[in-house]
Scaffold this motif. Sequence first.
Motif, PDB file in Angstrom:
ATOM      1  N   GLU A 155       0.831  -1.210   0.000  1.00 42.79           N
ATOM      2  CA  GLU A 155       0.000   0.000   0.000  1.00 42.79           C
ATOM      3  C   GLU A 155       0.860   1.252   0.000  1.00 42.79           C
ATOM      4  OE1 GLU A 155      -2.577  -0.333   3.334  1.00 42.79           O
ATOM      5  OE2 GLU A 155      -3.834  -1.894   2.432  1.00 42.79           O
ATOM      6  N   ALA A 156       1.947   1.211   0.786  1.00 43.26           N
ATOM      7  CA  ALA A 156       2.833   2.374   0.858  1.00 43.26           C
ATOM      8  C   ALA A 156       3.486   2.645  -0.494  1.00 43.26           C
ATOM      9  CB  ALA A 156       3.892   2.162   1.932  1.00 43.26           C
ATOM     10  N   ILE A 157       3.954   1.579  -1.148  1.00 43.28           N
ATOM     11  CA  ILE A 157       4.602   1.741  -2.450  1.00 43.28           C
ATOM     12  C   ILE A 157       3.597   2.179  -3.508  1.00 43.28           C
ATOM     13  CG2 ILE A 157       5.797   0.494  -4.302  1.00 43.28           C
ATOM     14  CD1 ILE A 157       7.097  -1.203  -2.112  1.00 43.28           C
ATOM     15  N   SER A 209       1.077   3.947  -3.178  1.00 41.67           N
ATOM     16  CA  SER A 209       0.667   5.349  -3.019  1.00 41.67           C
ATOM     17  C   SER A 209       1.642   6.298  -3.721  1.00 41.67           C
ATOM     18  CB  SER A 209       0.581   5.706  -1.522  1.00 41.67           C
ATOM     19  OG  SER A 209       1.868   5.727  -0.932  1.00 41.67           O
ATOM     20  N   ARG A 210       2.840   5.801  -4.052  1.00 45.34           N
ATOM     21  CA  ARG A 210       3.848   6.651  -4.684  1.00 45.34           C
ATOM     22  C   ARG A 210       4.190   6.220  -6.111  1.00 45.34           C
ATOM     23  NH1 ARG A 210       8.982   7.251  -0.942  1.00 45.34           N
ATOM     24  NH2 ARG A 210       9.448   8.757  -2.580  1.00 45.34           N
ATOM     25  N   TYR A 211       4.024   4.933  -6.395  1.00 40.70           N
ATOM     26  CA  TYR A 211       4.422   4.421  -7.700  1.00 40.70           C
ATOM     27  C   TYR A 211       3.298   3.599  -8.312  1.00 40.70           C
ATOM     28  CZ  TYR A 211       9.018   5.463  -5.705  1.00 40.70           C
ATOM     29  OH  TYR A 211      10.077   6.079  -5.097  1.00 40.70           O
ATOM     30  N   CYS A 257       1.842   0.364  -9.616  1.00 40.87           N
ATOM     31  CA  CYS A 257       2.081  -1.064  -9.388  1.00 40.87           C
ATOM     32  C   CYS A 257       1.066  -1.866 -10.198  1.00 40.87           C
ATOM     33  CB  CYS A 257       1.948  -1.398  -7.899  1.00 40.87           C
ATOM     34  SG  CYS A 257       3.146  -0.543  -6.861  1.00 40.87           S
TER      35      CYS A 257
END
Length: 275
Positions: free
Chosen positions: A2-4, A6-8, A10
């Motif tokens: 979820e953290a990734i 939110s920025r990239y 996937c």
Amino acid sequence: MEAIASRYRCDSLDREQFLDRSLVLDYLESRVGGRDVVLLDIGGYFAPTLRYVTGRFSGHILGVVEDTENGYQKYVAAGKPPCPVVSVARSPLKLPEDYLVGQSIVFSTESLLRLHGDILHGGETCVIGYGKIGRSVANTLRAKSVRTTVYETDPVRAVEAMSHGFSVSGSKAAALRRAHLVVCATGQRALVGDDFARLRPGAYVASVTSSDDELDLTNVVLSYEERILGPHVTRLSAGGHYFYLLNHGNAVNFVHGATVGPFIFLVQREILAAV
């Protein structure tokens, strides 16, 4: 995740997609068309299509960085690559991770057996493959006082297992007939065809990697009746014969996250260095 996410961006991908070279090319063009690219691979996903893609991609594939032994073997089998392939699979810094993966395999296998009302002790375990992870699995089982037999087709590794005090079987069929638990750790189809019919009735089968790499379940799907007994235990039966498949034949330690602690950062740092 979820953290990734939110920025990239996937994308949800699977191995089947990566067998179609046109789909792989279209995917790369849609994401990084015309750019310089390094492919980070964990399991040889790009190996079957790399030559086709590098010759047609609008950008420039600088190379591939592969993380696993299983993937490394796929690139070797594909012949001379069209671009550099750098692997960290056999790095000395990978050894702590592989050792801990073996321990996590045994932990998850024992946990699933106990949930099913069974235990490791009292029966014989067969470890197929005495590579880095297979060796760790075998040693972890022995540390738990579980009788362990190794089956290994590589004569050097077989002698190594013998020198480490393990019983080494020269016959896979004989080893399967005795084993209460079979741990597949080859990355190259440890069980195929009639191997499943040779399993001791009621045996458990666990894998250290993806089911399509470790197990050829083609005939099993056609001839065995499948019954889900729990979240990660499947009973497969045909006539009077039956066995249990853990985590649908996929890496059994993924059931509990396959955590190896901060040692993974050593390998991840090497991947960055390879890039």
